[in-house]
Design a protein around this motif. Structure first.
Motif, PDB file in Angstrom:
ATOM      1  N   VAL A   1      34.397  48.555  58.028  1.00  0.00           N
ATOM      2  CA  VAL A   1      34.965  49.658  58.818  1.00  0.00           C
ATOM      3  C   VAL A   1      36.067  49.120  59.291  1.00  0.00           C
ATOM      4  O   VAL A   1      36.293  48.067  59.755  1.00  0.00           O
ATOM      5  N   SER A   2      37.014  49.934  59.909  1.00  0.00           N
ATOM      6  CA  SER A   2      38.218  49.708  60.342  1.00  0.00           C
ATOM      7  C   SER A   2      37.974  49.886  62.005  1.00  0.00           C
ATOM      8  O   SER A   2      38.875  49.134  62.908  1.00  0.00           O
ATOM      9  N   TRP A   3      37.161  50.597  62.560  1.00  0.00           N
ATOM     10  CA  TRP A   3      37.136  50.911  63.805  1.00  0.00           C
ATOM     11  C   TRP A   3      35.551  50.813  64.278  1.00  0.00           C
ATOM     12  O   TRP A   3      34.588  51.114  63.691  1.00  0.00           O
ATOM     13  N   ARG A   4      35.427  50.221  65.679  1.00  0.00           N
ATOM     14  CA  ARG A   4      34.138  50.149  66.228  1.00  0.00           C
ATOM     15  C   ARG A   4      34.159  50.542  67.474  1.00  0.00           C
ATOM     16  O   ARG A   4      34.940  50.123  68.490  1.00  0.00           O
ATOM     17  N   ILE A   5      33.226  51.637  67.711  1.00  0.00           N
ATOM     18  CA  ILE A   5      33.322  52.349  68.763  1.00  0.00           C
ATOM     19  C   ILE A   5      31.897  52.543  69.527  1.00  0.00           C
ATOM     20  O   ILE A   5      30.872  52.612  69.048  1.00  0.00           O
ATOM     21  N   ILE A   6      31.771  52.047  70.693  1.00  0.00           N
ATOM     22  CA  ILE A   6      30.668  51.967  71.475  1.00  0.00           C
ATOM     23  C   ILE A   6      30.404  53.326  72.410  1.00  0.00           C
ATOM     24  O   ILE A   6      31.402  53.903  73.213  1.00  0.00           O
ATOM     25  N   LEU A   7      29.099  54.187  72.333  1.00  0.00           N
ATOM     26  CA  LEU A   7      28.870  55.031  73.127  1.00  0.00           C
ATOM     27  C   LEU A   7      27.728  54.863  73.941  1.00  0.00           C
ATOM     28  O   LEU A   7      26.563  54.485  73.466  1.00  0.00           O
ATOM     29  N   CYS A   8      27.828  54.806  75.315  1.00  0.00           N
ATOM     30  CA  CYS A   8      26.756  54.635  76.157  1.00  0.00           C
ATOM     31  C   CYS A   8      26.982  55.468  77.523  1.00  0.00           C
ATOM     32  O   CYS A   8      28.146  56.092  77.666  1.00  0.00           O
ATOM     33  N   HIS A   9      25.898  55.385  78.539  1.00  0.00           N
ATOM     34  CA  HIS A   9      26.021  56.156  79.769  1.00  0.00           C
ATOM     35  C   HIS A   9      26.806  55.175  80.756  1.00  0.00           C
ATOM     36  O   HIS A   9      27.748  55.918  81.427  1.00  0.00           O
ATOM     37  N   TYR A  10      26.294  54.043  81.071  1.00  0.00           N
ATOM     38  CA  TYR A  10      26.744  53.340  82.045  1.00  0.00           C
ATOM     39  C   TYR A  10      28.250  52.750  81.757  1.00  0.00           C
ATOM     40  O   TYR A  10      28.451  52.303  80.655  1.00  0.00           O
ATOM     41  N   SER A  11      29.102  52.553  82.615  1.00  0.00           N
ATOM     42  CA  SER A  11      30.565  52.063  82.397  1.00  0.00           C
ATOM     43  C   SER A  11      30.512  50.731  83.266  1.00  0.00           C
ATOM     44  O   SER A  11      30.342  50.652  84.247  1.00  0.00           O
ATOM     45  N   PRO A  12      30.849  49.703  82.470  1.00  0.00           N
ATOM     46  CA  PRO A  12      31.258  48.264  83.107  1.00  0.00           C
ATOM     47  C   PRO A  12      32.623  48.606  84.052  1.00  0.00           C
ATOM     48  O   PRO A  12      32.847  47.723  84.469  1.00  0.00           O
ATOM     49  N   TYR A  13      33.495  49.306  83.645  1.00  0.00           N
ATOM     50  CA  TYR A  13      34.791  49.655  84.030  1.00  0.00           C
ATOM     51  C   TYR A  13      34.967  50.853  84.399  1.00  0.00           C
ATOM     52  O   TYR A  13      35.330  51.724  83.490  1.00  0.00           O
ATOM     53  N   ASN A  14      34.797  51.316  85.694  1.00  0.00           N
ATOM     54  CA  ASN A  14      34.855  52.589  86.152  1.00  0.00           C
ATOM     55  C   ASN A  14      35.623  52.793  87.584  1.00  0.00           C
ATOM     56  O   ASN A  14      36.351  51.722  87.989  1.00  0.00           O
ATOM     57  N   SER A  15      35.797  54.091  88.106  1.00  0.00           N
ATOM     58  CA  SER A  15      36.661  54.283  89.139  1.00  0.00           C
ATOM     59  C   SER A  15      35.866  54.950  90.261  1.00  0.00           C
ATOM     60  O   SER A  15      36.569  55.187  91.235  1.00  0.00           O
ATOM     61  N   TYR A  16      34.578  54.940  90.165  1.00  0.00           N
ATOM     62  CA  TYR A  16      34.012  55.412  91.358  1.00  0.00           C
ATOM     63  C   TYR A  16      33.123  54.455  92.271  1.00  0.00           C
ATOM     64  O   TYR A  16      32.272  53.634  91.713  1.00  0.00           O
TER      65      TYR A  16
END
Length: 458
Positions: free
Chosen positions: A318-333
């Motif tokens: 594959v050319s692209w690897r994409i992660i989908l998840c709920h929590y973000s380790p880099y957020n703004s809240y």
């Protein structure tokens, strides 16, 4: 005699002049009338033209309608992504304990005379809803860009007939992403949220009829055990015709409802939280690998790298690897920063080791897009389009139903964030050499943010 001729000629000339003037006046009136007609047609055409970006309303998108499954004895139909692009998975509840089937055929076969039958691969009693049995089936062998119809059930009861159109099977495709619907927060706004969510789905069907699948990044409902909230989320006409990739969120912790409602491809035991059917899963579309992480159990955060390693090994080209998840380790809240800091070391390890291009998350109810995060936690800034960027980009989405909005705070790692009290929709377009993420305010269709990644070797 000459004088009479002169007078006659003069009279004739004047008469002709007045006649020409009159004719000229008539021609001008006709031209003006024609011009007015053209202008009226142009005005009418302008009124009928689609609104400019940022000027839409909810009524811009026609309502996508279908008979709700609640009109039959069948309940809670979900259509989820299959392992391959020619597959879809279906889950439904039935009061019949006999094995159910999916009847699937092309749209022109309205009487289902040539329908294929796909038996449920499992039928078992629901632990949550007494008197109902859960059926799970995989429909495979679907042709690209084909209009189908289907129904589910058995001799004891069948669902209404629903439509499903397969996208093109290509390395160039799009998928659509929603942040937390979280229907039921607050509970007295559930009906309004359901209506807003329906309007958002109508916009998706209107603008992205060719989308390959829909992602919901967790917290589909506010209360994990609330049947009415699941009704509000799943009983949407548009969802009967879209493949959904659901992510488990923190508001779905506490029981097996999430696992019962969704049948997911290549599901593993990594990251399981409430039971053995809610762990990490993966699927491939085009030249992209999608890695869906169940982050709800902090004690199992260390398992996700092994999951990613195995999925990447199984899909090396594959050319692209994409992660989908709920929590973000880099957020703004700000209130969620502690959780982000705790999970960050795990992401720094596997996003670098396995060349993850993009991480898409929910939870914050505030939109943000990061700079490109490096293995050591530092970051690089790129303008769009970013050509062969080093590091991973994180995009955190806002709410898609109007349930809750948070105000972001400035963070060094965040390249862009914005506070809007409005539902949003994110479109991701993938080609062999580009990945473009564009977020819209759902009602007005104003572009909130857009960024493109390019790979020169793609």
């Amino acid at each position: 005699m000459k004088r009479k001729i002169h007078i006659w000629l003069t009279t004739l000339v004047l008469t002709m002049a007045f006649s020409l003037a009159a004719c000229g006046s008539t021609a001008t009136d006709e031209t003006d009338s024609a011009d007015s007609s053209v202008q009226a047609e142009e005005t009418e055409t302008e009124e009928e033209a689609a609104p400019e970006p940022g000027e839409e309303s909810w009524s811009t998108a026609p309502e996508y309608s279908a008979t709700l499954i609640t009109t039959t004895s069948i309940r809670w139909l979900s259509v989820t992504v299959g392992a391959g692009e020619d597959e879809v998975n279906l889950t439904w509840y039935s009061p019949s304990e006999e094995t159910g089937q999916v009847l699937w055929t092309t749209a022109d076969d309205e009487d289902f005379e040539n329908a294929l039958t796909f038996d449920a691969v499992s039928t078992f009693a629901s632990e949550v809803t007494s008197g109902y049995y859960i059926n799970r089936a995989t429909v495979s062998g679907l042709a690209a860009e084909t209009d189908y119809i289907y129904k589910v059930g058995n001799e004891d009861g069948m669902s209404p007939v629903y439509s499903y159109t397969t996208p093109a099977y290509s390395d160039s495709f799009r998928f659509t992403v929603l942040g937390d619907p979280q229907l039921g927060k607050p509970v007295d706004e559930l009906d309004n949220q359901k209506t807003t969510f329906k309007r958002v789905l109508n916009k998706i069907k209107y603008h992205f009829a060719d989308t390959s699948f829909l992602v919901s990044l967790g917290d589909q409902v506010n209360d994990f055990d609330d049947t009415e909230q699941y009704d509000a989320f799943l009983n949407q006409a548009a969802l009967y015709s879209l493949s959904l990739a659901p992510v488990k969120g923190n508001h779905e912790i506490g029981g097996s409802q999430y696992s019962e409602h969704y049948y997911l491809p290549n599901q593993t035991q990594y990251g399981t939280c409430d039971d053995e059917s809610d762990g990490d899963f993966w699927f491939v579309r085009g030249n992209a690998l999608f890695l869906v992480l169940d982050l709800m159990d902090a004690a199992k955060w260390g398992e996700h790298e092994q999951f990613i390693a195995e999925a990447c090994e199984a899909n090396p080209d594959v050319s692209w690897r994409i992660i989908l998840c709920h929590y973000s380790p880099y957020n703004s809240y700000e209130d969620y920063m502690e959780n982000a800091a705790n999970i960050r070391p795990y992401f720094l390890s596997f996003t670098d080791a396995y060349d993850i291009d993009l991480v898409m998350t929910g939870h914050d109810h505030a939109y943000s897009r990061s700079n490109f995060i490096q293995a050591d936690g530092s970051y690089l800034e790129y303008e769009s389009p970013a050509i062969d960027p080093e590091g991973t980009m994180y995009v955190t989405l806002n709410s898609s139903s109007g349930s809750l909005y948070h105000r972001p705070t400035a963070q060094n790692e965040i390249a862009f964030s914005e506070y809007r009290e409005a539902p949003e929709v994110t479109d991701v377009q993938v080609t062999p050499s580009t990945l473009t993420v564009t977020t819209y305010e759902a009602e007005t269709w104003e572009i909130v943010d857009s960024f493109e990644i390019q790979k020169s070797g793609g």
